[in-house]
Design an enzyme around this catalytic site. Sequence first.
Site, PDB file in Angstrom:
ATOM      1  N   SER A 118     107.223  12.645  63.530  1.00  0.00           N
ATOM      2  CA  SER A 118     107.839  13.943  63.833  1.00  0.00           C
ATOM      3  C   SER A 118     107.661  14.962  62.714  1.00  0.00           C
ATOM      4  O   SER A 118     107.788  14.648  61.528  1.00  0.00           O
ATOM      5  CB  SER A 118     109.339  13.750  64.087  1.00  0.00           C
ATOM      6  N   GLU A 138     109.739  16.961  61.913  1.00  0.00           N
ATOM      7  CA  GLU A 138     111.028  17.113  61.220  1.00  0.00           C
ATOM      8  C   GLU A 138     110.943  16.606  59.781  1.00  0.00           C
ATOM      9  O   GLU A 138     111.772  16.978  58.946  1.00  0.00           O
ATOM     10  CB  GLU A 138     112.128  16.359  61.972  1.00  0.00           C
ATOM     11  N   TYR A 145     117.521  11.701  61.842  1.00  0.00           N
ATOM     12  CA  TYR A 145     116.306  11.521  62.652  1.00  0.00           C
ATOM     13  C   TYR A 145     115.065  11.656  61.768  1.00  0.00           C
ATOM     14  O   TYR A 145     114.158  10.814  61.817  1.00  0.00           O
ATOM     15  CB  TYR A 145     116.293  12.569  63.768  1.00  0.00           C
TER      16      TYR A 145
HETATM   17  P1  NDP Z   1     112.288  10.853  75.156  1.00  0.00           P
HETATM   18  O1  NDP Z   1     113.657  10.943  74.592  1.00  0.00           O
HETATM   19  O2  NDP Z   1     111.990  11.578  76.421  1.00  0.00           O
HETATM   20  O3  NDP Z   1     111.904   9.318  75.396  1.00  0.00           O
HETATM   21  C1  NDP Z   1     112.150   8.331  74.437  1.00  0.00           C
HETATM   22  C2  NDP Z   1     112.501   7.023  75.118  1.00  0.00           C
HETATM   23  O4  NDP Z   1     112.957   6.125  74.101  1.00  0.00           O
HETATM   24  C3  NDP Z   1     113.634   7.097  76.122  1.00  0.00           C
HETATM   25  O5  NDP Z   1     113.167   7.342  77.412  1.00  0.00           O
HETATM   26  C4  NDP Z   1     114.315   5.719  76.012  1.00  0.00           C
HETATM   27  O6  NDP Z   1     113.815   4.875  77.044  1.00  0.00           O
HETATM   28  C5  NDP Z   1     113.820   5.154  74.669  1.00  0.00           C
HETATM   29  N1  NDP Z   1     114.913   4.858  73.728  1.00  0.00           N
HETATM   30  C6  NDP Z   1     114.964   3.779  72.937  1.00  0.00           C
HETATM   31  N2  NDP Z   1     116.081   3.756  72.206  1.00  0.00           N
HETATM   32  C7  NDP Z   1     116.781   4.855  72.542  1.00  0.00           C
HETATM   33  C8  NDP Z   1     118.046   5.389  72.146  1.00  0.00           C
HETATM   34  N3  NDP Z   1     118.807   4.782  71.237  1.00  0.00           N
HETATM   35  N4  NDP Z   1     118.446   6.546  72.703  1.00  0.00           N
HETATM   36  C9  NDP Z   1     117.693   7.189  73.604  1.00  0.00           C
HETATM   37  N5  NDP Z   1     116.479   6.722  74.041  1.00  0.00           N
HETATM   38  C10 NDP Z   1     116.035   5.573  73.508  1.00  0.00           C
HETATM   39  O7  NDP Z   1     111.297  11.305  74.002  1.00  0.00           O
HETATM   40  P2  NDP Z   1     109.893  12.058  74.116  1.00  0.00           P
HETATM   41  O8  NDP Z   1     109.096  11.419  75.185  1.00  0.00           O
HETATM   42  O9  NDP Z   1     110.130  13.504  74.113  1.00  0.00           O
HETATM   43  O10 NDP Z   1     109.253  11.701  72.700  1.00  0.00           O
HETATM   44  C11 NDP Z   1     108.423  10.557  72.513  1.00  0.00           C
HETATM   45  C12 NDP Z   1     108.375  10.208  71.050  1.00  0.00           C
HETATM   46  O11 NDP Z   1     107.882  11.316  70.313  1.00  0.00           O
HETATM   47  C13 NDP Z   1     109.746   9.882  70.441  1.00  0.00           C
HETATM   48  O12 NDP Z   1     109.560   8.877  69.485  1.00  0.00           O
HETATM   49  C14 NDP Z   1     110.151  11.172  69.772  1.00  0.00           C
HETATM   50  O13 NDP Z   1     111.039  10.951  68.694  1.00  0.00           O
HETATM   51  C15 NDP Z   1     108.800  11.696  69.304  1.00  0.00           C
HETATM   52  N6  NDP Z   1     108.753  13.134  69.142  1.00  0.00           N
HETATM   53  C16 NDP Z   1     108.945  13.949  70.228  1.00  0.00           C
HETATM   54  C17 NDP Z   1     108.880  15.319  70.095  1.00  0.00           C
HETATM   55  C18 NDP Z   1     109.064  16.240  71.274  1.00  0.00           C
HETATM   56  O14 NDP Z   1     109.050  17.459  71.073  1.00  0.00           O
HETATM   57  N7  NDP Z   1     109.186  15.719  72.486  1.00  0.00           N
HETATM   58  C19 NDP Z   1     108.603  15.946  68.785  1.00  0.00           C
HETATM   59  C20 NDP Z   1     108.404  14.986  67.723  1.00  0.00           C
HETATM   60  C21 NDP Z   1     108.469  13.648  67.914  1.00  0.00           C
HETATM   61  P3  NDP Z   1     114.664   3.601  77.588  1.00  0.00           P
HETATM   62  O15 NDP Z   1     116.072   4.078  77.714  1.00  0.00           O
HETATM   63  O16 NDP Z   1     114.018   3.334  78.906  1.00  0.00           O
HETATM   64  O17 NDP Z   1     114.454   2.537  76.576  1.00  0.00           O
END
Ligand code: NDP
Length: 321
Positions: free
Chosen positions: A125, A127, A148
């Site tokens: 990220s 961040e 985060y």
């Molecule tokens: P989402 O939040 O849409 O998806 C992440 C998935 O992680 C969830 O669907 C969930 O699936 C799983 N998960 C596992 N542990 C947890 C928890 N404790 N709380 C919530 N969800 C959890 O993220 P994005 O698809 O937007 O992002 C994908 C990756 O990219 C992530 O690692 C994010 O940090 C990173 N990222 C995203 C950015 C953005 O702008 N979108 C920017 C920078 C980084 P389940 O519940 O089915 O396990």
Amino acid sequence: MKPKSIVLGCTGQDGSYLCKSLLGQGFEVFGTSTKKKPNLERLSTLGIAERLQIINCDLENLDQTKNIINRLKPIEIYNLSAQSSVGKSFKKPVETHKSIVNSTLNILEACREINFKGNVFFAGSSEIFGSTNTPATLNSVIDLRSPYATAKYQSFLLSKLYREIYQINCVTGILFNHESPLRNNEFIIKKVINTAIKIKNKTAKELIVGNISVIRDWGYAEEYVEAMQLINRSQIKKDYIICTGKSYRLQDIIAMIFDKLGLNWKDHVKISKDLFRQSEIVSSQGNPQAINNDLGWSAKTDVKQLIDILINHELQQYERS
Ligand code: NDP
């Protein structure tokens, strides 16, 4: 036999687009969810929920993680699983840390123990850079301002360490903000669009937001999952920044959204100091030159097109509801 790919965190925004892209390329796709009953909404929206095999996997459990990789023997793995909200990370630092750092370490350790020779991608990220004075590169100063960011930085370092010490083929894509119709509603652009549509339809009176002076680089998620694949499959095992290279003030994005809906933002937007973060990142700008030079990737969808995509989608949703 089809090549196999595992997408850890397949139910999220990026996971769903990535699975769709991989299926389109003829991969046999396995997705994992940390939930026993995964939320298939996004995968269903893309019409692919039935086309991949979804496995329950607690990535904080090394044995489970190892067994899945060992049993499926994929040629590539993507880890997108995380508590992905910066705001929530202030309220849930332990959950955030575990969901990112413990999972990363377990995936890497699983790969080391089973001598995994395939490619592994981690979602990093922007961040980690905090506020940027100039567009961030891999050499920029690290400035961690949230639980985060701290977790994502540790994940980045662990992946680098396992690549250098244990020769695991792992890389991190440092992602700047990216949006899509599949984005969680709590994130700012979706919130602005949904509230503006309600204001237009007289079901909401105002939009209450925090600091609208912040500057961000916003891209389109469907394109970012293509960058992830290029990075993961590259012969050069290197971390890359994934961003558009163009940044906008949130206030200008809000004005653009209201304008497209025939509204003047100044009539409807209220600033609440309660929504300001203690450690606000004022400006987050990235430099995509390395991925462009090495792998030929650049963002195609500019912020105006992105807003059009999002508004059209939310208007359709609103009319259906
Ligand atoms: P989402 O939040 O849409 O998806 C992440 C998935 O992680 C969830 O669907 C969930 O699936 C799983 N998960 C596992 N542990 C947890 C928890 N404790 N709380 C919530 N969800 C959890 O993220 P994005 O698809 O937007 O992002 C994908 C990756 O990219 C992530 O690692 C994010 O940090 C990173 N990222 C995203 C950015 C953005 O702008 N979108 C920017 C920078 C980084 P389940 O519940 O089915 O396990």
